[in-house]
Design a protein around this motif. Sequence first.
Motif, PDB file in Angstrom:
ATOM      1  N   GLU A 206     -10.017  -4.561  -0.988  1.00  0.00           N
ATOM      2  CA  GLU A 206     -10.939  -4.127   0.078  1.00  0.00           C
ATOM      3  C   GLU A 206     -12.346  -4.558  -0.314  1.00  0.00           C
ATOM      4  O   GLU A 206     -12.664  -4.683  -1.500  1.00  0.00           O
ATOM      5  N   ARG A 236       1.098   0.975  -2.575  1.00  0.00           N
ATOM      6  CA  ARG A 236       0.661   1.972  -1.568  1.00  0.00           C
ATOM      7  C   ARG A 236       0.411   1.385  -0.182  1.00  0.00           C
ATOM      8  O   ARG A 236       0.994   1.824   0.792  1.00  0.00           O
ATOM      9  N   PRO A 237      -0.499   0.385  -0.087  1.00  0.00           N
ATOM     10  CA  PRO A 237      -0.780  -0.143   1.258  1.00  0.00           C
ATOM     11  C   PRO A 237       0.447  -0.756   1.928  1.00  0.00           C
ATOM     12  O   PRO A 237       0.544  -0.742   3.163  1.00  0.00           O
ATOM     13  N   GLU A 240       2.189   2.237   3.405  1.00  0.00           N
ATOM     14  CA  GLU A 240       1.452   2.736   4.573  1.00  0.00           C
ATOM     15  C   GLU A 240       1.677   1.857   5.794  1.00  0.00           C
ATOM     16  O   GLU A 240       1.841   2.328   6.918  1.00  0.00           O
ATOM     17  N   LEU A 241       1.691   0.564   5.516  1.00  0.00           N
ATOM     18  CA  LEU A 241       1.885  -0.389   6.594  1.00  0.00           C
ATOM     19  C   LEU A 241       3.276  -0.222   7.223  1.00  0.00           C
ATOM     20  O   LEU A 241       3.432  -0.255   8.438  1.00  0.00           O
ATOM     21  N   LYS A 244       3.266   2.817   9.399  1.00  0.00           N
ATOM     22  CA  LYS A 244       2.609   2.520  10.695  1.00  0.00           C
ATOM     23  C   LYS A 244       3.563   1.750  11.598  1.00  0.00           C
ATOM     24  O   LYS A 244       3.650   2.013  12.795  1.00  0.00           O
ATOM     25  N   ASN A 251      -1.317  -2.339  13.444  1.00  0.00           N
ATOM     26  CA  ASN A 251      -1.742  -2.722  12.077  1.00  0.00           C
ATOM     27  C   ASN A 251      -1.888  -4.228  12.040  1.00  0.00           C
ATOM     28  O   ASN A 251      -1.308  -4.941  12.858  1.00  0.00           O
ATOM     29  N   PRO A 255      -1.375  -6.012   3.771  1.00  0.00           N
ATOM     30  CA  PRO A 255      -1.724  -4.897   2.894  1.00  0.00           C
ATOM     31  C   PRO A 255      -2.972  -5.209   2.074  1.00  0.00           C
ATOM     32  O   PRO A 255      -3.063  -6.278   1.484  1.00  0.00           O
ATOM     33  N   VAL A 256      -3.899  -4.285   2.082  1.00  0.00           N
ATOM     34  CA  VAL A 256      -5.144  -4.489   1.329  1.00  0.00           C
ATOM     35  C   VAL A 256      -5.255  -3.422   0.248  1.00  0.00           C
ATOM     36  O   VAL A 256      -5.088  -2.237   0.516  1.00  0.00           O
ATOM     37  N   LEU A 257      -5.520  -3.861  -0.962  1.00  0.00           N
ATOM     38  CA  LEU A 257      -5.601  -2.925  -2.077  1.00  0.00           C
ATOM     39  C   LEU A 257      -6.966  -2.241  -2.077  1.00  0.00           C
ATOM     40  O   LEU A 257      -8.005  -2.896  -2.165  1.00  0.00           O
ATOM     41  N   ARG A 258      -6.942  -0.907  -1.967  1.00  0.00           N
ATOM     42  CA  ARG A 258      -8.200  -0.156  -1.929  1.00  0.00           C
ATOM     43  C   ARG A 258      -8.623   0.256  -3.341  1.00  0.00           C
ATOM     44  O   ARG A 258      -7.829   0.228  -4.274  1.00  0.00           O
TER      45      ARG A 258
END
Length: 269
Positions: A206, A236-237, A240-241, A244, A251, A255-258
């Motif tokens: 991110e 994780r992302p 989450e994706l 969704k 979406n 996937p973006v790593l936060r």
Amino acid sequence: NFVSAVVPPDEIGVKFDDVGALEDVKKALNELVILPMRRPELFSHGNLLRPCKGILLFGPPGTGKTLLAKALATEAGANFISITGSTLTSKWFGDAEKLTRALFSFASKLAPVIIFVDEVDSLLGARGGAFEHEATRRMRNEFMAAWDGLRSKDSQRILILGATNRPFDLDDAVIRRLPRRIYVNLPDAENRLKILKIILAQENLESGFSFDQLANATEGYSGSDLKNLCIAAAYRPVQELLVKETKGEQNDGVPVLRQLNLDDFVQSK
Ligand code: ATP
């Protein structure tokens, strides 16, 4: 069975640049191994620059000893063979000695070669103990004898590189044959930063992702711990994706790593 275990230098796929931090270790290995293997003629004069037959990498688990060993072989242009206790001690007693002799005679044909002995304490650990099997003892003696028997011409181009987390379990006979011992330490914050930059080099991060913050928050983490943490965080992302998607929510499919909060990942270390 060693033939399949040999990796030629151009197929190892790890270079010194892939090993974060450990600058002093890389410098020492350059002088002790890379230069003599690449330029043996510079080391064949006089008495001072003796080839080194054995090096020990020791330090806490997960600090990159195996990674370093592979990268070293690439940088030295050497074939790489990795062995552990179970490579040589087969359940057919007697084989271990034969295998050991075969390993060394094979290695001289493969030179330049690095024989990486991971968990050297388990292969060549402290002698004796009432429970030590006779076959193990014979294999160890054979290993030492073959090692001593490397001709000095060969020894410049055949290196036994041992690694251990438990240097105190090695007996004197082994320690003597590994005259150069290099400590591979846990990284401090500055070095964790360097390792994280390598581990996360190809990731979608991110905007504003702070390497510094992560490096400072991971006191006591080894390179391997950092890698595992980042793998868990990268998952994780993706999860989450997928959620969704099942809910039919919008979406963008990437996937973006936060920035990660360590409290969410306590079990990853
Ligand atoms: P062990 O003592 O448990 O066998 P080790 O010291 O050999 O561990 P490695 O197996 O080399 O450690 O490290 C595991 C993984 O952790 C590596 O494959 C790499 O992905 C990562 N890693 C460890 N140290 C570093 C480092 N200095 N730079 C980049 N990645 C690292």
